[in-house]
Write an enzyme that holds these catalytic residues in place. Structure first.
Site, PDB file in Angstrom:
ATOM      1  N   CYS A  27      -9.806  10.664   9.019  1.00  0.00           N
ATOM      2  CA  CYS A  27      -8.542  10.108   8.513  1.00  0.00           C
ATOM      3  C   CYS A  27      -7.354  10.773   9.199  1.00  0.00           C
ATOM      4  O   CYS A  27      -7.267  12.001   9.237  1.00  0.00           O
ATOM      5  CB  CYS A  27      -8.475  10.325   6.997  1.00  0.00           C
ATOM      6  SG  CYS A  27      -6.876   9.951   6.284  1.00  0.00           S
TER       7      CYS A  27
ATOM      8  N   CYS B  46      -2.027  15.166   3.435  1.00  0.00           N
ATOM      9  CA  CYS B  46      -3.060  15.209   2.383  1.00  0.00           C
ATOM     10  C   CYS B  46      -3.850  16.512   2.521  1.00  0.00           C
ATOM     11  O   CYS B  46      -4.213  16.898   3.627  1.00  0.00           O
ATOM     12  CB  CYS B  46      -3.993  14.013   2.530  1.00  0.00           C
ATOM     13  SG  CYS B  46      -5.279  13.975   1.262  1.00  0.00           S
TER      14      CYS B  46
ATOM     15  N   CYS C 215      -4.529   5.013   7.632  1.00  0.00           N
ATOM     16  CA  CYS C 215      -3.501   5.822   6.975  1.00  0.00           C
ATOM     17  C   CYS C 215      -3.070   7.010   7.824  1.00  0.00           C
ATOM     18  O   CYS C 215      -3.867   7.641   8.485  1.00  0.00           O
ATOM     19  CB  CYS C 215      -3.917   6.219   5.564  1.00  0.00           C
ATOM     20  SG  CYS C 215      -5.255   7.380   5.447  1.00  0.00           S
TER      21      CYS C 215
ATOM     22  N   CYS D  42       0.857  -1.190   0.000  1.00  0.00           N
ATOM     23  CA  CYS D  42       0.000   0.000   0.000  1.00  0.00           C
ATOM     24  C   CYS D  42       0.891   1.237   0.000  1.00  0.00           C
ATOM     25  O   CYS D  42       1.610   1.474   0.964  1.00  0.00           O
ATOM     26  CB  CYS D  42      -0.895  -0.045   1.247  1.00  0.00           C
ATOM     27  SG  CYS D  42      -1.882   1.429   1.481  1.00  0.00           S
TER      28      CYS D  42
END
Ligand code: SAH
Ligand code: SF4
Length: 355
Positions: free
Chosen positions: A118, A111, A338, A104
């Site tokens: 997240c 981000c 993540c 992954c």
């Protein structure tokens, strides 16, 4: 700061060899050392003439990362924190399955989308990764898996999912170059590559035009726009209708069925009414839905749903004829959602066990 060889294709390396006054096949030898032998120093490229190595060393370095930290889960999943040749730490994950080994990869450090649930999104955006930095993750995960005896000495990563830190379609050129390198240099089939996007519509249209056989996964997380705006605050420009229209186009162009990801958050988007709305939204779309029970993120205020809620949600979709899969919970105990490992390493916050 020297140029990095990792990230260049065989064709580009052949041109470079020619520019440096060598025969083109020397470029192919360089790419074998980089991508097939895992060479970390130009001086270690034993088949190259000394003079060529010296010329290469003047302007280039290989550009492999160093493993700064490894976190291992009982199920064999491991997460690596990598120190790239230049710039900030990158994380990547290796996952052994029966008969295959998946990596992954991250495409950005941080981000810009800022999804509420997240760990990457809540940490802000730092920088884009280069194609070489993305390919390096696959190489390093493969080497680590062999060292950890999760793969045989001649084994290799068989699948790559672009589901680590960052939004791949907002780093389009590097993402696409990495896809091609993974396919042609690492010999991983296009059908074994999945690119996951939060639903950046122009990126979906652009990718449809590449006509690749990879799998496109689109993270929806909500079936109505008001809820989606709350969960995905950085992508409010595109409505769910626009996103699903782009997916229809993607299927028409490539013939590849789109996967929709839906992260189930207890009491937020996991009701049967939510499932019914989702079924309506996806009507007539050649797709499949992957349900992801929320992986706890400390301090996020979200919680994973109970199993019966997941089952009920799934049943509503299946009753309308939609194919549903459920993401296996992997990486327990290593903060596998993540962005978590990097955050933990940077702030020292939290122990590694969150369950
Ligand atoms: N930015 C892209 C790719 C990276 S995220 C995207 O959002 O699609 C990959 C997947 O992990 C997404 O579907 C995302 O919703 C999911 N994810 C992120 N945080 C999560 C968490 N805490 N628990 C479960 N899934 C999570
Ligand atoms: Fe970014 Fe994807 Fe995380 Fe949203 S879920 S913040 S788009 S990495």
């Amino acid at each position: 700061m020297k140029n990095l060889l990792l990230g260049m294709s065989t064709a580009e390396l052949k041109l470079l060899a020619k520019e440096l006054g060598e025969k083109k096949f020397r470029g192919k030898q360089v790419s074998d050392w980089l991508y097939r032998q895992g060479c970390r120093e130009i001086s270690g490229m034993a088949t190259l003439p000394v003079a060529f190595k010296a010329k290469l060393e003047e302007g280039y370095q290989i550009g492999r990362s160093l493993v700064k930290k490894i976190s291992k889960s009982k199920d064999g999943t491991f997460k690596l924190l990598l120190q790239p040749a230049y710039g900030e730490l990158v994380e990547t994950v290796g996952m052994p399955y029966e008969g295959r080994f998946s990596c992954c990869v991250s495409t950005q450090v941080g981000c810009p989308i800022g999804c509420a649930f997240c760990a990457t999104g809540t940490g802000g955006f730092k920088r884009n990764l280069s194609a070489g930095e993305i390919v390096d993750q696959v190489l390093t995960v493969g080497e680590t898996a062999i060292k950890e005896k999760l793969l045989a000495a001649d084994g290799r990563v068989s699948h790559v999912v672009f589901m680590g830190m960052g939004e791949p379609l907002l780093n389009y050129d590097a993402m696409l170059a990495a896809v091609h390198l993974i396919n042609s240099e690492l010999a991983i089939g296009m059908r074994n590559i999945t690119v996951s996007t939060i639903g950046y519509v122009p990126g979906i249209y652009r990718l449809a035009g590449e006509d690749l056989q990879l799998t496109l996964a689109v993270s929806l997380h909500a079936a109505d726009d008001a809820l989606r705006r709350k969960l995905v605050p950085g992508m409010t420009r595109y409505t769910l209708q626009e996103i699903t229209d782009a997916c229809k186009h993607y299927f028409r162009e490539t013939g590849r069925r789109v996967t929709f990801e839906y992260c189930l958050l207890k009491g937020v988007n996991d009701g049967q009414a939510d499932a019914a709305k989702l079924a309506v939204l996806l009507q007539g779309l050649n797709c499949h839905v992957n349900l992801i029970p929320f992986n706890k993120v400390r301090g996020s205020g979200f919680y994973p749903p109970e199993t019966f809620r997941v089952t009920n949600f799934r049943r509503v979709l299946e009753e309308t004829g939609i194919t549903v899969t459920q993401r296996e919970q992997r990486g327990e105990g290593i903060e596998a959602a993540c962005g978590q490992l990097r955050r933990q390493a940077l702030t020292g916050q939290g122990d590694l066990r969150i369950k």
